[in-house]
Design a protein around this motif. Sequence first.
Motif, PDB file in Angstrom:
ATOM      1  N   GLU A  35       4.187  38.910  30.006  1.00 27.81           N
ATOM      2  CA  GLU A  35       3.212  38.943  31.096  1.00 27.81           C
ATOM      3  C   GLU A  35       3.863  38.619  32.431  1.00 27.81           C
ATOM      4  O   GLU A  35       3.490  39.187  33.468  1.00 27.81           O
ATOM      5  CB  GLU A  35       2.067  37.954  30.817  1.00 27.81           C
ATOM      6  CG  GLU A  35       1.136  38.357  29.695  1.00 27.81           C
ATOM      7  CD  GLU A  35       1.714  38.126  28.300  1.00 27.81           C
ATOM      8  OE1 GLU A  35       1.166  38.678  27.325  1.00 27.81           O
ATOM      9  OE2 GLU A  35       2.718  37.390  28.182  1.00 27.81           O
ATOM     10  N   GLY A  78       2.790  29.876  28.670  1.00 28.65           N
ATOM     11  CA  GLY A  78       2.543  30.505  29.950  1.00 28.65           C
ATOM     12  C   GLY A  78       2.924  29.695  31.164  1.00 28.65           C
ATOM     13  O   GLY A  78       2.605  30.082  32.294  1.00 28.65           O
ATOM     14  N   ARG A  79       3.648  28.590  30.966  1.00 29.70           N
ATOM     15  CA  ARG A  79       4.044  27.734  32.089  1.00 29.70           C
ATOM     16  C   ARG A  79       5.543  27.469  32.057  1.00 29.70           C
ATOM     17  O   ARG A  79       6.159  27.469  30.993  1.00 29.70           O
ATOM     18  CB  ARG A  79       3.296  26.397  32.046  1.00 29.70           C
ATOM     19  CG  ARG A  79       1.788  26.501  32.155  1.00 29.70           C
ATOM     20  CD  ARG A  79       1.126  25.147  31.962  1.00 29.70           C
ATOM     21  NE  ARG A  79       1.620  24.193  32.948  1.00 29.70           N
ATOM     22  CZ  ARG A  79       1.995  22.939  32.673  1.00 29.70           C
ATOM     23  NH1 ARG A  79       1.973  22.504  31.416  1.00 29.70           N
ATOM     24  NH2 ARG A  79       2.401  22.134  33.622  1.00 29.70           N
ATOM     25  N   ARG A 132      -4.514  42.195  35.444  1.00 28.06           N
ATOM     26  CA  ARG A 132      -5.248  40.922  35.365  1.00 28.06           C
ATOM     27  C   ARG A 132      -4.538  39.795  36.117  1.00 28.06           C
ATOM     28  O   ARG A 132      -4.955  38.645  36.049  1.00 28.06           O
ATOM     29  CB  ARG A 132      -5.417  40.517  33.902  1.00 28.06           C
ATOM     30  CG  ARG A 132      -6.160  41.541  33.054  1.00 28.06           C
ATOM     31  CD  ARG A 132      -6.007  41.228  31.571  1.00 28.06           C
ATOM     32  NE  ARG A 132      -4.614  41.346  31.143  1.00 28.06           N
ATOM     33  CZ  ARG A 132      -4.174  41.005  29.932  1.00 28.06           C
ATOM     34  NH1 ARG A 132      -5.027  40.532  29.036  1.00 28.06           N
ATOM     35  NH2 ARG A 132      -2.906  41.145  29.600  1.00 28.06           N
ATOM     36  N   ARG A 171      -8.429  32.876  27.855  1.00 29.66           N
ATOM     37  CA  ARG A 171      -7.169  32.149  27.615  1.00 29.66           C
ATOM     38  C   ARG A 171      -6.121  32.580  28.619  1.00 29.66           C
ATOM     39  O   ARG A 171      -5.934  33.779  28.869  1.00 29.66           O
ATOM     40  CB  ARG A 171      -6.658  32.432  26.195  1.00 29.66           C
ATOM     41  CG  ARG A 171      -5.425  31.614  25.820  1.00 29.66           C
ATOM     42  CD  ARG A 171      -5.140  31.744  24.337  1.00 29.66           C
ATOM     43  NE  ARG A 171      -4.686  33.071  23.982  1.00 29.66           N
ATOM     44  CZ  ARG A 171      -3.388  33.423  23.908  1.00 29.66           C
ATOM     45  NH1 ARG A 171      -2.451  32.527  24.213  1.00 29.66           N
ATOM     46  NH2 ARG A 171      -3.058  34.637  23.553  1.00 29.66           N
ATOM     47  N   ARG A 172      -5.419  31.606  29.207  1.00 26.67           N
ATOM     48  CA  ARG A 172      -4.393  31.900  30.208  1.00 26.67           C
ATOM     49  C   ARG A 172      -3.071  32.241  29.521  1.00 26.67           C
ATOM     50  O   ARG A 172      -2.446  31.393  28.892  1.00 26.67           O
ATOM     51  CB  ARG A 172      -4.219  30.714  31.164  1.00 26.67           C
ATOM     52  CG  ARG A 172      -5.385  30.548  32.121  1.00 26.67           C
ATOM     53  CD  ARG A 172      -5.006  29.740  33.329  1.00 26.67           C
ATOM     54  NE  ARG A 172      -6.030  29.821  34.362  1.00 26.67           N
ATOM     55  CZ  ARG A 172      -5.903  29.280  35.568  1.00 26.67           C
ATOM     56  NH1 ARG A 172      -4.806  28.612  35.884  1.00 26.67           N
ATOM     57  NH2 ARG A 172      -6.872  29.398  36.454  1.00 26.67           N
ATOM     58  N   THR A 218      -4.975  36.097  32.833  1.00 24.86           N
ATOM     59  CA  THR A 218      -5.986  35.617  31.891  1.00 24.86           C
ATOM     60  C   THR A 218      -6.272  36.693  30.860  1.00 24.86           C
ATOM     61  O   THR A 218      -6.544  37.845  31.199  1.00 24.86           O
ATOM     62  CB  THR A 218      -7.283  35.247  32.630  1.00 24.86           C
ATOM     63  OG1 THR A 218      -6.981  34.291  33.650  1.00 24.86           O
ATOM     64  CG2 THR A 218      -8.298  34.657  31.670  1.00 24.86           C
ATOM     65  N   ASP A 270       0.145  30.859  33.319  1.00 27.22           N
ATOM     66  CA  ASP A 270      -0.652  29.761  33.881  1.00 27.22           C
ATOM     67  C   ASP A 270      -0.018  29.188  35.147  1.00 27.22           C
ATOM     68  O   ASP A 270       0.681  28.190  35.117  1.00 27.22           O
ATOM     69  CB  ASP A 270      -0.812  28.668  32.825  1.00 27.22           C
ATOM     70  CG  ASP A 270      -1.842  27.617  33.194  1.00 27.22           C
ATOM     71  OD1 ASP A 270      -2.483  27.758  34.256  1.00 27.22           O
ATOM     72  OD2 ASP A 270      -2.009  26.655  32.434  1.00 27.22           O
ATOM     73  N   THR A 292      -0.773  34.056  37.656  1.00 26.40           N
ATOM     74  CA  THR A 292      -1.679  33.754  36.546  1.00 26.40           C
ATOM     75  C   THR A 292      -2.181  35.049  35.924  1.00 26.40           C
ATOM     76  O   THR A 292      -2.505  36.006  36.631  1.00 26.40           O
ATOM     77  CB  THR A 292      -2.883  32.926  37.036  1.00 26.40           C
ATOM     78  OG1 THR A 292      -2.403  31.702  37.604  1.00 26.40           O
ATOM     79  CG2 THR A 292      -3.842  32.609  35.900  1.00 26.40           C
TER      80      THR A 292
END
Length: 549
Positions: free
Chosen positions: A333, A524-525, A344, A305-306, A300, A309, A298
Amino acid sequence: MTEPPASGVPAPPLPGGAVPAPPLPGGAVIELDDVVLRYGEHVAVRGASLRLDPGAIHAIVGENGAGKSTLLKLAAGVLAPDAGAVRVDGAPLRPATPAEAARRGVGMVHQHFMLVGSFLALENVVLGCEPTRGCGRLDLAAARARARALMEAAGLSIPLDAATSALTVGERQKLEILRVLYRGARAILLDEPTAVLSPIEADGLYATLRRLAREGRTVAVVTHRLDEVIRFADHVTVMRRGQVALSRPAAGRSAEAGERGAEGELTRAIMGGEPPPRVDRPPLGEGAPAALEIAGLTVTGAGGRRLLDGVTLTVRAGEIAGVAGVEGNGQRELVRAIAGMEPRAAGRVAVGGVDLSSWDIRARRACLGVVHEDRHAEGVLLGASVGDNLVLGDLGELPRGARGRDAEAALVARRVARFRVEPPDPSRLAGELSGGNQQKIVVARALDRVAPAARSNARAAIRAPRRAAAVLAQPTRGVDVGAAAVIHAAIAEAAAAGLAVLVISADLGELRRLCHRLLVMRKGRIVVTLPPSCSDEEIGRAMLGLEAA
């Protein structure tokens, strides 16, 4: 008088108070006649001639280092030829400068964005030709009106009041086009405009370019994607070793067999012979153990905001897993978090059963090879030599003294030979190489480092887990057919040797050929896992959230 846009808002003056010249009726907008450009002893372009006509999309293709981008820069006044002539509307381009080319109606969109990330999109549009009103005050209202009129005419959609850094890659590409249109460009030259775009975004970009061509503008595109040439171009020019090897109308858009035949002809013209054999995924053995394990990763961002995720995935030893998604959905990311570069990040990363979550970037190198999406920002030191770039991060693992120098030279020689870096001169500055050869350096360093031969020294063997992994973001972005084949072969060899390989790519054809399964990222998933036999439509629907996870 400059030609007003459809809205009636006049074009702003260019730097120095100049305004774009009106187009002349008929004829070619841009002509290059026997142009030559040298870099020292190296001849980048030798006696090349090119004619770019209005109302058409002209594609320029060729191997890395063939002279494609150089030809475009000559046409845009970025470079001045050592011999030959560049003419705009029949008159020589003198002085050969970007400002003079812009005054004459020629605008170039470079491969690497020329935008200020902290500026608003509208501020980037007017940068360098800001409209003013009383007492020299900036007139953003007039700028906004003209920008909106141009967007409507060209079919562009850009949030003008958003920070440029917050725009998607596709929006930034459109912003670059809007910038040159704002300056009154009648000829738009684009260098690898779809290299960073998803297939859906690329189709949208070409729809814009087609619209501009129908308005009578000249459009020229440098690209490595031959399928785009077949589908969208009206004329194609092939560059090989600085010369024009082929120039003809593009063909084969209708029938599938015709497309394959046309693409094969172009490939042979680019390579100067038969293309390299296609590289496919290696077979994956039954019961292969997990090698790369990611759990609950994860990241952030601002405002909570993610950006990533809770990503969880496993790649087995010898497996190549692919990640597809519209740019900006967490891919960057993901790579940074796996590499240990994302402060992060929360979650677990393990290689060969060893938890790397507490390991720093340097410690991870022995078992984890990483290629980031932007080779200039996070891959290559352009002012350093090829040799120094090839061993960047490895010198601490080599012996000291004369033995270390010999080991370093041998390591550089092996990586140059294995990845066919051209020219094979370790003393050459990396910034002097083509983009494809710069990419070979990055991939060579990442894959060769985690291969068994690269981990044979005692220190690495102690620190490295029993298995290794590689995470490769956009491994063949901006790379020609031959260089892509070299990189694909290296990826397949790494997997066949037991590495777990995760490939993040905007090239769906590349993912389907190389990967044993595809993971689609959105917001993000990981939203769905698909077989390599799936269609572009299936992947596209999942990217856009039209497919249930």
